[in-house]
Enzyme design. Sequence first.
Site, PDB file in Angstrom:
ATOM      1  N   GLU A 125     -25.077  -1.809  28.945  1.00 55.23           N
ATOM      2  CA  GLU A 125     -24.401  -0.599  28.501  1.00 55.23           C
ATOM      3  C   GLU A 125     -23.426  -0.980  27.382  1.00 55.23           C
ATOM      4  OE1 GLU A 125     -22.338   1.657  31.491  1.00 55.23           O
ATOM      5  OE2 GLU A 125     -21.831   3.232  30.068  1.00 55.23           O
ATOM      6  N   GLY A 265     -14.509  -4.359  33.368  1.00 52.56           N
ATOM      7  CA  GLY A 265     -14.258  -4.647  34.780  1.00 52.56           C
ATOM      8  C   GLY A 265     -15.533  -4.980  35.534  1.00 52.56           C
ATOM      9  N   ALA A 266     -16.558  -4.160  35.347  1.00 56.36           N
ATOM     10  CA  ALA A 266     -17.798  -4.343  36.093  1.00 56.36           C
ATOM     11  C   ALA A 266     -18.851  -3.407  35.525  1.00 56.36           C
ATOM     12  CB  ALA A 266     -17.584  -4.030  37.565  1.00 56.36           C
ATOM     13  N   MET A 267     -20.090  -3.550  36.022  1.00 59.11           N
ATOM     14  CA  MET A 267     -21.176  -2.730  35.490  1.00 59.11           C
ATOM     15  C   MET A 267     -22.122  -2.316  36.616  1.00 59.11           C
ATOM     16  SD  MET A 267     -22.583  -1.289  32.933  1.00 59.11           S
ATOM     17  CE  MET A 267     -24.004  -0.259  33.182  1.00 59.11           C
ATOM     18  N   ASN A 269     -25.247  -1.528  37.029  1.00 59.92           N
ATOM     19  CA  ASN A 269     -26.715  -1.680  36.976  1.00 59.92           C
ATOM     20  C   ASN A 269     -27.352  -1.354  38.320  1.00 59.92           C
ATOM     21  OD1 ASN A 269     -26.161  -3.140  34.437  1.00 59.92           O
ATOM     22  ND2 ASN A 269     -25.407  -4.686  35.848  1.00 59.92           N
ATOM     23  N   HIS A 301     -15.944   2.269  42.618  1.00 64.84           N
ATOM     24  CA  HIS A 301     -16.343   2.953  41.386  1.00 64.84           C
ATOM     25  C   HIS A 301     -17.808   2.630  41.039  1.00 64.84           C
ATOM     26  CE1 HIS A 301     -15.581   4.545  37.260  1.00 64.84           C
ATOM     27  NE2 HIS A 301     -16.503   3.661  36.934  1.00 64.84           N
ATOM     28  N   GLU A 302     -18.133   1.350  41.022  1.00 68.19           N
ATOM     29  CA  GLU A 302     -19.509   0.981  40.646  1.00 68.19           C
ATOM     30  C   GLU A 302     -20.496   1.489  41.686  1.00 68.19           C
ATOM     31  OE1 GLU A 302     -19.500   0.134  37.696  1.00 68.19           O
ATOM     32  OE2 GLU A 302     -17.436  -0.559  37.543  1.00 68.19           O
ATOM     33  N   HIS A 305     -21.196   5.123  41.177  1.00 65.20           N
ATOM     34  CA  HIS A 305     -22.073   5.379  40.034  1.00 65.20           C
ATOM     35  C   HIS A 305     -23.541   5.504  40.453  1.00 65.20           C
ATOM     36  CE1 HIS A 305     -19.940   5.533  36.303  1.00 65.20           C
ATOM     37  NE2 HIS A 305     -19.449   4.317  36.338  1.00 65.20           N
ATOM     38  N   GLU A 324     -18.441   8.841  33.678  1.00 61.24           N
ATOM     39  CA  GLU A 324     -17.217   8.061  33.862  1.00 61.24           C
ATOM     40  C   GLU A 324     -16.055   8.885  34.416  1.00 61.24           C
ATOM     41  OE1 GLU A 324     -17.413   5.141  34.172  1.00 61.24           O
ATOM     42  OE2 GLU A 324     -19.157   4.535  33.005  1.00 61.24           O
TER      43      GLU A 324
HETATM   44  N1  B3K Z   1     -20.088   1.576  32.823  1.00 62.58           N
HETATM   45  C1  B3K Z   1     -19.387   0.332  32.701  1.00 62.58           C
HETATM   46  C2  B3K Z   1     -18.803   0.102  31.349  1.00 62.58           C
HETATM   47  C3  B3K Z   1     -19.724  -0.406  30.335  1.00 62.58           C
HETATM   48  C4  B3K Z   1     -19.004  -0.883  29.103  1.00 62.58           C
HETATM   49  C5  B3K Z   1     -19.806  -0.902  27.892  1.00 62.58           C
HETATM   50  N2  B3K Z   1     -19.133  -1.482  26.769  1.00 62.58           N
HETATM   51  C6  B3K Z   1     -18.320   0.166  33.717  1.00 62.58           C
HETATM   52  C7  B3K Z   1     -17.937   1.370  34.468  1.00 62.58           C
HETATM   53  O1  B3K Z   1     -17.334   2.271  33.956  1.00 62.58           O
HETATM   54  O2  B3K Z   1     -18.248   1.442  35.620  1.00 62.58           O
HETATM   55 ZN    ZN Z   2     -17.751   3.715  35.361  1.00 68.11          ZN
END
Ligand code: B3K
Ligand code: ZN
Length: 881
Positions: A125, A265-267, A269, A301-302, A305, A324
């Site tokens: 991302e 912070g984190a992603m 996926n 949070h992750e 998502h 977000e």
């Molecule tokens: N979605 C990711 C952020 C990605 C950053 C791209 N440069 C983290 C989050 O908001 O959960």
């Molecule tokens: Zn997020």
Amino acid sequence: MAAQPKTILLKDYRPSAYLIEEVALTVDLFEDRARVCSRLVCCRNIQAAADSPLVLQGRKLVLKGIVLDGLALGPEQYLLDDETLTIPAVPERFVLEIETELYPQNNTSLDGLYRSSSNFCTQCEAEGFRKITYFLDRPDVLARYEVTISAEQERYPVLLANGNRVEAGELPQGRHYARWQDPYPKPSYLFAMVAGNLVKIADTFVTRSGRPVALEIYVQSHNRDKCAHAMDSLKKAMAWDEETFGLEYDLDQYMIVAVDDFNMGAMENKGLNVFNSKYVLARPDTATDGDYEGIEAVIAHEYFHNWTGNRVTCRDWFQLSLKEGLTVFRDQQFTGDQISPAVKRIHDVRLLRNVQFPEDNGPMAHPVRPDSFMEINNFYTVTIYEKGAEIIRMLHTLLGQELFRQGLALYLTRHDGHAATTDDFVQAMGEVSGRDLAQFKRWYTQAGTPQLKVQGEYDFQARTYTLRLEQSTPPTAGQPEKEPLHIPVALGLLDGQGREMELTCPERQGEAARGLFELRNPQETIRFNGVGEKPRLSILRNFSAPLKVAYDCDEEELLFLFRYDRDPFNRWEAGQCLASRLLLGLVEDFRHNRPLVLDQRFVEACGRLLGEEAMGDKAFLALLLTLPSEEYLAEQMEVVAVEAIHASRLFARQTLSRSLRPLWEQVYQANRATGPYRYEPALAGQRALRNLCLTYLVTLEDEAAVQLALAQFAKSDNMTDQMAAFAALAHSARPERHQVIADFYQQWQGDPLVLDKWLAVQATAPLPETLAEVQALMDHPAFQLKNPNKVRALIGSFAAGNPLCFHEMSGKGYSFLAEQILVLDPLNPQIAARLAARLGRGARYDATRRTLMRGQLERIVANKSLSRDVYEVVSKSLGKV
Ligand code: B3K
Ligand code: ZN
């Protein structure tokens, strides 16, 4: 930067001419390169013309071959440039095979496929997938993925990708492979893979429908003992989402991998989150209560998502806040339920005011749904995240929990497996509630922090209380005129004993009954009847809308609310308002060389709070007793008076310390820990209060206080207490600071995350020698320019958390920052651009500083090879765009 980067516009959005149904990706990892073969099953979008060319995105790739429906394409059959691969003619359905080569070991941007601590990992991302293979790298193209990874078995025993592992085995020459399938169609930005030497911490969660989910956290082996809290947080988040929103996890496996080099912070996926190790690793002696809370929040949070972001994703990046803002709101509610809703609300509002309000008032101001950008990575901002979450919160406030839950369910069912827009979300909320939210949607499209002017008038004879409310939103770049917003205003009236008065308002009965008024016009008058005495107004309770209130009440009223308001947020708010007023008064006195005197009534109010310490929520009490930040005070001044703000705040802290000394000491002693450290909200509150006492005591820098802090520094069994003592001493001018800085390093030199704290504390010391110390630390083995956590800890903290030194009149702070931006930009443009935003606030300062900051921006923009990221921030700051 070869040419000036293009601006991408929302109004130019068109659906993709082609879609990708299936992706089979083979990634072979070697020490000096990676080979990626992709097999794409594609089809033309029904809306697209038959002669539409296929345009794939790709960046910094070496193309080795293309095969279309089994036939190799010659160079005359496609067009290649720095950003795209175009095949002018393709059939309606076809299979495309592409082989590329790339060099992850040289990828310092930490975007795409890269190496961290000798492992391989990915960050896709927003547009990182195009650095792995040529693709329709846009969030509205959703495909099913099968991924096969191969690597040397001994160096990379763990091979992970999204979904479920369906096959694994050995290969010749000491290599092995694993094949993964993700059953859920997803956009490329949610792709992830990891190859490394990692240990697995495993657990299980049984969903409420009885399905077991394997939970796995992967870390380097020396961090094995720091994963318990992360695992616990994940289970809490999973249970909370089932209970609160009826949302269950959908795969058999949920994996989290911690890496040391990470831009954010984190992603999230799909099925394979990649985390900055800062938001996974915790042990009582290495992580503070704040870190524990942060880990719980980011893990949640992750995880959240998975529904709000992954199952339903964004149509285009202008819709970023769709996932977000919504997911931040969900994690805020979750944390509020774990700690205390009021304390969490105060933390969030502080962040909003200290960081988002200034952004909204600066050159990078943008709407929550922007209508243009050059580089999307610059738009992962507090506006998209935190103001975005405020918009969702307002909907929640207007609809109430039950309707909001129904609206969310409708939105998720309707768009499941698809890409959506913020309009789609609001539409669902409108449908379940039968409300007209057309005006409300302006919150998404108008930038700038609105202001609400409030006047109250009591008519003794008529027993009426009349409120006059006037809203306005300041002009921002490209938006000179603003329309009125639909604003939910929660309010209450208090009688002389602090009791809630009944709200009688015949014209707006429903609203009065809820204590929630909905403003839609530039000016509105609300008249309350049967008001037996002059009321005290508690306005914008729980911060029901993200705006600035201008309410001209007297100090007695603020003191009253500070003591009696039933709304905990507004009780805190009254204290902050009063303190801001007093501090800004001191700023004026300081500038005119008048003697400084702190209002005795405020000192007494703080003393009373300390005296009643045993009774209330201690975390909340610590917040009541904390003065507004220098950043927040700056935000309230026409021209920021850097030194005067610092001096006034210090004077107020010293006065409170001196005047209430026995109380600080008493409360410090009374809140001693009675057992070993545990992360638990009540205990964390107790530590927050006790450490606040210590910090107040040390502001006087006398022997007794310093001894107290030194003892706490040496004897604590946990990082929260050690860190509080460390920061208090290191920020003092006492000679002992050098010893504790050396001792702390000695103790923690093997722990990179603790060393981040060590760097940040030194960078934020409000002392004349700080810049020189920061410059020296740049060469210290604890610092690495290629690691974003180190850059944020040292350079970021200096530029964003040390106004006195950063804005020092000579401009040395600015030129230091510009220098670092120029060195960092070719390595990691995302991180460089974040730092660059700090130089763009010149308009808020005096002419000397403004000129100095501008000079540094010009120095940066003169560089011909700037990244798109830094170019956008700097050119907008210079007003050139
Ligand atoms: N979605 C990711 C952020 C990605 C950053 C791209 N440069 C983290 C989050 O908001 O959960
Ligand atoms: Zn997020």
